[in-house]
Design a protein around this motif. Structure first.
Motif, PDB file in Angstrom:
ATOM      1  N   ASP A  17       0.845  -1.186   0.000  1.00 46.30           N
ATOM      2  CA  ASP A  17       0.000   0.000   0.000  1.00 46.30           C
ATOM      3  C   ASP A  17       0.883   1.239   0.000  1.00 46.30           C
ATOM      4  OD1 ASP A  17      -2.415   1.335  -0.006  1.00 46.30           O
ATOM      5  OD2 ASP A  17      -2.498   1.473   2.175  1.00 46.30           O
ATOM      6  N   SER A  18       0.547   2.206  -0.818  1.00 47.98           N
ATOM      7  CA  SER A  18       1.322   3.444  -0.881  1.00 47.98           C
ATOM      8  C   SER A  18       0.428   4.574  -1.342  1.00 47.98           C
ATOM      9  CB  SER A  18       2.483   3.290  -1.877  1.00 47.98           C
ATOM     10  OG  SER A  18       1.969   3.220  -3.204  1.00 47.98           O
ATOM     11  N   ILE A  19       0.966   5.766  -1.302  1.00 49.88           N
ATOM     12  CA  ILE A  19       0.212   6.925  -1.770  1.00 49.88           C
ATOM     13  C   ILE A  19      -0.121   6.774  -3.247  1.00 49.88           C
ATOM     14  CG2 ILE A  19       2.220   8.349  -2.309  1.00 49.88           C
ATOM     15  CD1 ILE A  19       0.550  10.714  -1.078  1.00 49.88           C
ATOM     16  N   LEU A  20       0.771   6.139  -4.016  1.00 48.19           N
ATOM     17  CA  LEU A  20       0.498   5.920  -5.439  1.00 48.19           C
ATOM     18  C   LEU A  20      -0.685   4.985  -5.633  1.00 48.19           C
ATOM     19  CD1 LEU A  20       4.145   5.566  -6.795  1.00 48.19           C
ATOM     20  CD2 LEU A  20       2.613   7.536  -7.004  1.00 48.19           C
ATOM     21  N   ALA A  21      -0.790   3.946  -4.802  1.00 54.52           N
ATOM     22  CA  ALA A  21      -1.919   3.018  -4.902  1.00 54.52           C
ATOM     23  C   ALA A  21      -3.227   3.736  -4.605  1.00 54.52           C
ATOM     24  CB  ALA A  21      -1.731   1.846  -3.942  1.00 54.52           C
ATOM     25  N   ARG A  22      -3.201   4.634  -3.634  1.00 51.49           N
ATOM     26  CA  ARG A  22      -4.419   5.358  -3.257  1.00 51.49           C
ATOM     27  C   ARG A  22      -4.858   6.355  -4.316  1.00 51.49           C
ATOM     28  NH1 ARG A  22      -1.762   4.955   1.711  1.00 51.49           N
ATOM     29  NH2 ARG A  22      -0.743   6.966   1.533  1.00 51.49           N
ATOM     30  N   HIS A  23      -3.885   6.948  -5.009  1.00 52.19           N
ATOM     31  CA  HIS A  23      -4.212   8.036  -5.933  1.00 52.19           C
ATOM     32  C   HIS A  23      -4.153   7.633  -7.405  1.00 52.19           C
ATOM     33  CE1 HIS A  23      -4.678  10.889  -2.721  1.00 52.19           C
ATOM     34  NE2 HIS A  23      -3.563  10.436  -2.189  1.00 52.19           N
ATOM     35  N   SER A  24      -4.017   6.344  -7.688  1.00 50.90           N
ATOM     36  CA  SER A  24      -4.076   5.873  -9.073  1.00 50.90           C
ATOM     37  C   SER A  24      -5.504   5.990  -9.576  1.00 50.90           C
ATOM     38  CB  SER A  24      -3.649   4.406  -9.152  1.00 50.90           C
ATOM     39  OG  SER A  24      -2.298   4.265  -8.828  1.00 50.90           O
ATOM     40  N   ASN A  25      -5.668   5.849 -10.880  1.00 51.82           N
ATOM     41  CA  ASN A  25      -7.008   5.869 -11.450  1.00 51.82           C
ATOM     42  C   ASN A  25      -7.233   4.589 -12.221  1.00 51.82           C
ATOM     43  OD1 ASN A  25      -9.520   6.580 -12.314  1.00 51.82           O
ATOM     44  ND2 ASN A  25      -8.804   7.997 -13.877  1.00 51.82           N
ATOM     45  N   PRO A  26      -7.985   3.636 -11.694  1.00 49.21           N
ATOM     46  CA  PRO A  26      -8.696   3.657 -10.421  1.00 49.21           C
ATOM     47  C   PRO A  26      -7.729   3.377  -9.266  1.00 49.21           C
ATOM     48  CG  PRO A  26      -9.016   1.534 -11.461  1.00 49.21           C
ATOM     49  CD  PRO A  26      -8.232   2.377 -12.426  1.00 49.21           C
ATOM     50  N   PRO A  27      -8.128   3.722  -8.039  1.00 50.40           N
ATOM     51  CA  PRO A  27      -7.292   3.398  -6.879  1.00 50.40           C
ATOM     52  C   PRO A  27      -7.042   1.886  -6.809  1.00 50.40           C
ATOM     53  CG  PRO A  27      -9.021   4.939  -6.270  1.00 50.40           C
ATOM     54  CD  PRO A  27      -9.329   4.473  -7.663  1.00 50.40           C
ATOM     55  N   LEU A  28      -5.785   1.496  -6.478  1.00 55.38           N
ATOM     56  CA  LEU A  28      -5.374   0.098  -6.524  1.00 55.38           C
ATOM     57  C   LEU A  28      -5.568  -0.634  -5.202  1.00 55.38           C
ATOM     58  CD1 LEU A  28      -2.021   0.574  -8.466  1.00 55.38           C
ATOM     59  CD2 LEU A  28      -4.201  -0.214  -9.389  1.00 55.38           C
ATOM     60  N   THR A  29      -6.149  -1.819  -5.275  1.00 60.97           N
ATOM     61  CA  THR A  29      -6.215  -2.713  -4.124  1.00 60.97           C
ATOM     62  C   THR A  29      -4.779  -3.082  -3.758  1.00 60.97           C
ATOM     63  OG1 THR A  29      -8.389  -3.563  -4.679  1.00 60.97           O
ATOM     64  CG2 THR A  29      -6.971  -5.012  -3.364  1.00 60.97           C
ATOM     65  N   SER A  30      -4.462  -3.128  -2.477  1.00 59.58           N
ATOM     66  CA  SER A  30      -3.079  -3.388  -2.073  1.00 59.58           C
ATOM     67  C   SER A  30      -3.030  -4.069  -0.709  1.00 59.58           C
ATOM     68  CB  SER A  30      -2.302  -2.066  -2.026  1.00 59.58           C
ATOM     69  OG  SER A  30      -2.926  -1.168  -1.148  1.00 59.58           O
ATOM     70  N   VAL A  31      -1.814  -4.377  -0.276  1.00 64.54           N
ATOM     71  CA  VAL A  31      -1.598  -5.001   1.028  1.00 64.54           C
ATOM     72  C   VAL A  31      -0.970  -3.966   1.951  1.00 64.54           C
ATOM     73  CG1 VAL A  31      -0.405  -6.835   2.284  1.00 64.54           C
ATOM     74  CG2 VAL A  31      -1.302  -7.277  -0.013  1.00 64.54           C
ATOM     75  N   GLY A  32      -1.666  -3.646   3.039  1.00 64.60           N
ATOM     76  CA  GLY A  32      -1.140  -2.720   4.026  1.00 64.60           C
ATOM     77  C   GLY A  32      -0.183  -3.453   4.957  1.00 64.60           C
ATOM     78  N   GLN A  33       0.998  -2.879   5.155  1.00 61.70           N
ATOM     79  CA  GLN A  33       2.012  -3.503   6.005  1.00 61.70           C
ATOM     80  C   GLN A  33       2.373  -2.555   7.147  1.00 61.70           C
ATOM     81  OE1 GLN A  33       5.332  -5.074   3.801  1.00 61.70           O
ATOM     82  NE2 GLN A  33       4.058  -5.410   2.009  1.00 61.70           N
ATOM     83  N   PRO A  34       2.651  -3.096   8.338  1.00 64.50           N
ATOM     84  CA  PRO A  34       2.987  -2.254   9.493  1.00 64.50           C
ATOM     85  C   PRO A  34       4.445  -1.776   9.415  1.00 64.50           C
ATOM     86  CG  PRO A  34       3.080  -4.555  10.123  1.00 64.50           C
ATOM     87  CD  PRO A  34       2.605  -4.516   8.697  1.00 64.50           C
ATOM     88  N   VAL A  35       4.681  -0.742   8.623  1.00 67.52           N
ATOM     89  CA  VAL A  35       6.043  -0.296   8.314  1.00 67.52           C
ATOM     90  C   VAL A  35       6.843   0.039   9.576  1.00 67.52           C
ATOM     91  CG1 VAL A  35       7.395   1.434   7.073  1.00 67.52           C
ATOM     92  CG2 VAL A  35       5.306   0.518   6.049  1.00 67.52           C
ATOM     93  N   GLU A  36       6.252   0.763  10.503  1.00 64.09           N
ATOM     94  CA  GLU A  36       6.977   1.121  11.730  1.00 64.09           C
ATOM     95  C   GLU A  36       7.328  -0.122  12.544  1.00 64.09           C
ATOM     96  OE1 GLU A  36       5.062   4.178  13.996  1.00 64.09           O
ATOM     97  OE2 GLU A  36       4.913   5.499  12.245  1.00 64.09           O
ATOM     98  N   LYS A  37       6.399  -1.068  12.631  1.00 68.32           N
ATOM     99  CA  LYS A  37       6.652  -2.311  13.380  1.00 68.32           C
ATOM    100  C   LYS A  37       7.742  -3.127  12.695  1.00 68.32           C
ATOM    101  CE  LYS A  37       5.696  -5.303  16.620  1.00 68.32           C
ATOM    102  NZ  LYS A  37       6.093  -5.077  17.991  1.00 68.32           N
ATOM    103  N   ILE A  38       7.756  -3.155  11.370  1.00 66.42           N
ATOM    104  CA  ILE A  38       8.803  -3.860  10.634  1.00 66.42           C
ATOM    105  C   ILE A  38      10.163  -3.252  10.972  1.00 66.42           C
ATOM    106  CG2 ILE A  38       9.776  -4.268   8.331  1.00 66.42           C
ATOM    107  CD1 ILE A  38       6.852  -4.460   7.305  1.00 66.42           C
ATOM    108  N   GLY A  39      10.248  -1.927  10.934  1.00 66.48           N
ATOM    109  CA  GLY A  39      11.508  -1.244  11.228  1.00 66.48           C
ATOM    110  C   GLY A  39      11.988  -1.485  12.653  1.00 66.48           C
ATOM    111  N   SER A  40      11.088  -1.362  13.621  1.00 62.38           N
ATOM    112  CA  SER A  40      11.499  -1.551  15.015  1.00 62.38           C
ATOM    113  C   SER A  40      11.886  -3.007  15.286  1.00 62.38           C
ATOM    114  CB  SER A  40      10.403  -1.102  15.981  1.00 62.38           C
ATOM    115  OG  SER A  40       9.241  -1.891  15.850  1.00 62.38           O
TER     116      SER A  40
END
Length: 78
Positions: A17-40
């Motif tokens: 999931d990214s800003i590009l997925a949200r703002h594409s035309n049409p908006p793209l279905t994606s997988v949301g990942q816990p980026v902060e949790k991955i980093g920590s």
């Protein structure tokens, strides 16, 4: 298929999931990942291994979520 229309004729999804997925035309279905949790988690595991190189390696699974948007025929999640 050339010239197919998303989502009328073909569904589409992306891996992260990214800003590009949200703002594409049409908006793209994606997988949301816990980026902060991955980093920590990465930092914690690296520090443990630095402290004791004999620390056994572990397989860590973190939760993800499917973000359904218009590209797969669903309503936009945003």
């Amino acid at each position: 298929m050339h010239g197919g229309q998303v989502p009328a004729q073909v569904g589409d999804a992306v891996g992260v999931d990214s800003i590009l997925a949200r703002h594409s035309n049409p908006p793209l279905t994606s997988v949301g990942q816990p980026v902060e949790k991955i980093g920590s988690t990465i930092v914690r595991l690296l520090l443990e291994e630095i402290d004791d190189p004999r620390t056994p390696r572990r397989h860590v699974v973190l939760p993800t979520r499917l973000v359904v948007r218009e590209s797969s025929g669903g309503p936009s999640a945003d």
